[in-house]
Structure formats: structure tokens, C-alpha cells
Design a protein around this motif. Sequence first.
Motif: not given
Length: 289
Positions: A21, A55, A204, A207, A226
Motif C-alpha cells: 500500500l 493509496i 484502508y 485499499a 505500507c
Amino acid sequence: MTLPHALSGLGEIAADYDILLCDVWGVIHNGRESWPDACAALTRFNQQGGDVVLISNSPRPSSDVVAQLDGLGVPRDSWRAFVTSGDATRAELAKRAPGPAWIIGPDRDWPLYEGLDLARAEGAQDAAFISVTGMVDDETETPEDYRDQLAAGAARGLELICANPDRVVQRGDKLIYCGGSLADLYESLGGRVTMAGKPYGAIYELAVAEGETLLGRPVDRSRVLCIGDGVITDVLGANRQALDCLFIAQGIHGDAAKGPDGRLDPARAAALLEAETTYARYAMLDLAW
């Protein structure tokens, strides 16, 4: 103080993760140009069997931001899916239609509102709530230019929906104020703020759902990494979701995490994180393979 593990490249840990992400502004571009090494690292992750989900705290829907990425030279093969704060915020705005909404932000962010049937208010006096994407002119304005206007909204008890929780981003060699800085000011004036982008959960959820679609199965959250440069957005969001994080320490923080030798100093990176009560498992100055 727990130090992040300094990486020489993403390749050191790529095999440990199925999904990245990855933040956009400050990691793969600076608003004026993309960074080839960062884009190449994401492309290689995709090529080796992983999936990159971008993201972003952009206040516009992801479908509207793809052209910007193309224009900055971000290769399409460096990402497989794209989720923005705008995507997550549209659901919040839809709940409050028809408003009317007092809208603050530049014309380029208007796609956020398309199809939502929101009436537009002229100011605090005739609004049901406030929607903020950023400054009208972010090249010249600061949050203080909006103090009196926002004070009127807070006095009326209006809720402020902020479509971009970022406080600042780097555009070229300048730091530009974003919607989150207006949200901070509004809260300091006693106003109530709602946000759906990073570090909040809604973005989130979107995502991870994209990751599950790409994988064709439920996501193993221990295999999600992330990546981002924003401590109070990217890193805090990862911490709240109990996901591993790679902190890109140069981004908006400039040279603050560099040691005398010009390389990443894990202690200095940890100090940046600890100042906001956050932690990252890994750190690099800039994303590369």
C-alpha cells in the motif's frame, strides 16, 4: 526508542509481502516530476509476483488522478490499483446530500462532487456543512487566510469534511499547505472535523479490498506493507491498522533523518516517528529496489 531497520532497498524484504500500500506524493513523485528509482522498485515488485496498490490523500477520485500520474511519467506497470482519499470521502459526502455544502478548494478538485447532487452554499451563513479539499490558491495562501471564515463556521457548529488529511506536501522544492492544515485550524477554533483518508480507516478498507481483488483471495495482513513519508498520515495509519510500515524519511522531512555521512541515521528517523508516537519497522531515505 525502537529504531527502524535501515534498508538499502525494497528488494531486501520484497519476498515477505504480497501487497504494497504505497503512498504517492513524496514517495514516487514531488508534484512536478516522478522519481525513476521509486517507480522502478514498484514495477519490479509487481513483476516478481506482488501487487502494488497506490493509496493517496488526493482529494479527487482515483479515476481523475491517473492522468496526473501519466503526465508525471509514473509508469502504469508500477501499480495495479489506486485508491484516494477522494474515493473514501465521496461516501461521507453522499450521506450528507443535498447539503447545502460550503465548498473550499481549487476548481481542479471539482470531480470530487460530480454526481452527488450537493447544493452549494455561499458561506457559513447558509451551509449545512463545510467540505474542504485544500486552499483555493495553494501557491500563495496559508491556513491563516481562512481563519475568519472558518471561525464563522465553527460558531455555527458546522461539521467540516476534509477530503485531504495531508498537512503539507512537497511541490518541487516548495512545501504546499493542504486540506489537513485547514482541518487543524478548524479544530483549534472549536469546530468538528471528519476525515476518511489516511490515517483513518475508511481508505484502508478500500485499499485492502482492492488487494483482495488482485489476489483473488482474502489478504493476509501480515503480508501487507505500507510505504509512505507522512508520519501522521502514512505511518500512523499503518500503525492503527496493525500493518508493517516502510518510512520514506526524506520526503517532506528533507534532511532531518540524515547522518553526517549523508546516509539514513536510524536514530534520527526514529526521533521523527517518536515525536508523533508512531513506529515503522523499516526506513529508507528514498524508495529504491
